[in-house]
Design an enzyme around this catalytic site. Structure first.
Site: not given
Ligand code: GLN
Length: 541
Positions: A377, A512, A514
């Site tokens: 992410c 994600h 995970e």
């Molecule tokens: N801050 C970034 C976004 O909002 C990544 C978010 C995250 O890593 N879950 O896109």
């Protein structure tokens, strides 16, 4: 009829009620039952999505895009059953629903009150959306005696009557502290906690006692006597080296057997082979792999709960112990020093500017030194940014999350995108809660990519939780610099996965992974990442 098991906690918080509930669910499942876990959280937030990880640890995300308590992660990891919005409720959600109904006039002029309106709303949540489950195990967050949990306790008390006591079982998880000066395990705090439960009309049927040491027979007898629970239903739950041993230990200590006896259910013995094998691999790995995780919440590892578990699962799959080296991204000066000795580097999800330079430093280090890199992410977005700044030379490039007025917005806020047939819209200054790109989305993979090989397929579905996206206007230039976009949303508008060419393993994913790893079915990306780390070592070594 579905049986309900309510799990409360007493004496202190952080007793691992979620793990206890999950482990019981796993053993019941191993006896052939269909189970589902639910969580009632007493706080007033509508969901934990707006809470800092320092407050609440990780925000777990379900397929249907619910931002939920991290215990739902345990539920999924122990049972493999995907949770939904029906499995996570907070006081905030209950009150918003009741207040919306009041505004609509649904209460037909009645005075709206905690009893019956709030309680009825909680009841309908607990008993809603059930098909052929044999057991619903419902955990009540917080500790008995908290002001906020009272409506939940009243609800589960009433459900004992509504559904019949032979369909409802109350388990109270407590702590038996060991007092060194007396050389004894103390039962008094548990007695008091049970009194507290009794004062709201709940007689626990089973006590699950957390303890550092084995509980002497005498203490069990005493607890049974004072708490009005049969001695064999005072079950020991002592500390374990691995959480995955809990299903085995709870079974050995008689927990699931007592549950079946309570409900007068004849059941076969559980088949716990999977858990025995998992525990064996955790306790006797053939080797070790050191992975550096560069993040800003390293002071509170609960913020990375699913990530840590995914790496443990990938370790199990590779028959090694995953040794995690936490690198504080806010110590930017020393990041590359701290990375020494790591066989692979991972930058997990994150928000905001703090610690970004340390993360970029780590990514550059991984790219230049050909160390396996996994960006999740934010870790993917920053990997893109690092290449744009340092390889393409656009030094002013930024994410608009980190600098709204950048001349080169390589990562930006997506204000419109297609979600299947639906057009999703977001505003720059809109609400923060529940407005990210959330939940499962499909992604198409290039058939010649490394990720397609790792997944063994070209259409995948993964869970998202982010507000920003890579700006497609930069894709051609980034690809020319060797960073390929090998996974895109089905409509082709949202970049999902990057892979660096001429590097042993450098992958970034916008989602994600995970959240979908299980000890019995580890996530392929984590498994391959750990394998790459090991290969790297054997090549160098
Ligand atoms: N801050 C970034 C976004 O909002 C990544 C978010 C995250 O890593 N879950 O896109």
């Amino acid at each position: 009829m579905t049986k309900f098991i309510f799990v409360t906690g007493g004496v202190v918080s952080s007793l691992g009620k979620g793990l206890a509930a999950s482990s019981l669910a796993a053993v019941l499942q191993a006896r052939g039952f269909k189970v589902r876990l639910r969580k009632l959280d007493p706080y007033l937030n509508v969901d934990p999505g707006t809470m800092s990880p320092y407050q609440h640890g990780e925000v777990f995300v379900t397929d249907d895009g619910t931002e939920a308590d991290l215990d739902l992660g345990h539920y999924e990891r122990f049972t493999g059953v995907s949770s939904t919005h029906s499995d996570s409720i907070t006081t905030g959600k209950i009150y918003s629903t009741v207040l919306a109904k009041e505004r609509r006039g649904d209460y037909l002029g009645a005075t709206v009150q905690v009893v019956p309106h709030i309680i009825d709303e909680i009841k309908s949540f607990v008993t809603n959306d059930i098909t052929d489950e044999d057991f619903i195990i419902c955990e009540i967050g917080g500790t008995v005696g908290d002001i906020e949990s009272l409506p939940f306790l009243e609800t589960i008390r009433q459900l004992g009557n509504d559904l019949g006591r032979d369909n409802v079982l109350y388990i109270h998880v407590t702590l038996l502290p060991y007092i060194a000066a007396a050389g004894e395990i103390k039962t008094k705090p548990t007695q008091h906690s049970v009194k507290e439960l009794l004062s709201v009309g709940i007689q626990p049927d089973i006590l699950l006692c957390r303890s550092e040491r084995p509980i002497p027979e005498e203490a069990r007898r005493k607890l049974g006597l004072f708490c009005n629970v049969k001695a064999e239903r005072v079950i020991e739950a002592s500390d374990l080296k691995s959480i995955y041993e809990a299903p085995l230990v709870y079974h050995a200590n008689g927990l699931d057997g007592e549950v079946c006896k309570y409900f007068k259910i004849e059941a076969k013995q559980p088949d716990l082979t999977v858990w025995t094998e998992i525990v064996h691999r955790i306790y006797e790995p053939a080797g070790m792999v050191t992975i550096a995780i560069v993040g800003k919440y390293v002071q509170l590892l609960d913020a990375y709960k699913s990530l840590i578990q995914s790496l443990i699962h990938a370790g199990i799959a590779n028959n090694v112990k995953a040794n995690l080296k936490w690198v504080d991204s806010e110590q930017a000066d020393s990041v590359s020093d701290q990375l020494k000795g790591a066989q692979a580097i991972l930058v997990p999800g994150g928000f905001g500017e703090r610690g970004v330079n340390g993360k970029l430093e780590a990514i550059k280090f991984a790219r230049e030194n050909k160390i396996p890199y996994f960006g999740i992410c934010f870790g993917m977005q920053l990997a893109v940014l690092e290449t744009v700044r340092n390889v393409l030379g656009l030094t002013e490039a930024n994410s608009t999350e980190l600098g709204q007025h950048t001349p080169e917005p390589v990562i930006g806020l997506m204000t419109e995108w297609m979600d299947g047939q639906t057009l999703q819209k977001r505003q720059l200054n809109g609400d923060m809660g529940g407005t990210m790109r959330l939940g499962a989305y499909d992604c198409n993979l290039d058939k010649d990519s490394k990720v397609a090989e790792i997944y063994g397929m070209t259409t995948i579905s993964e869970r998202h939780r982010h507000r920003y996206e890579v700006n497609p206007a930069y894709i051609d230039r980034i690809e020319a610099a060797g960073l390929k976009f090998v996974g895109m949303s089905p409509e082709g508008d949202l970049p999902e996965i990057i892979e660096l060419q001429d590097h042993p393993w450098f992958i970034g994913v916008q989602f994600h992974p995970e959240f979908k790893s299980r000890p019995f079915s580890p996530h392929p990306l984590f498994v391959d990442f750990v394998k790459a780390a090991l290969d790297q070592f054997s090549k160098k070594g």
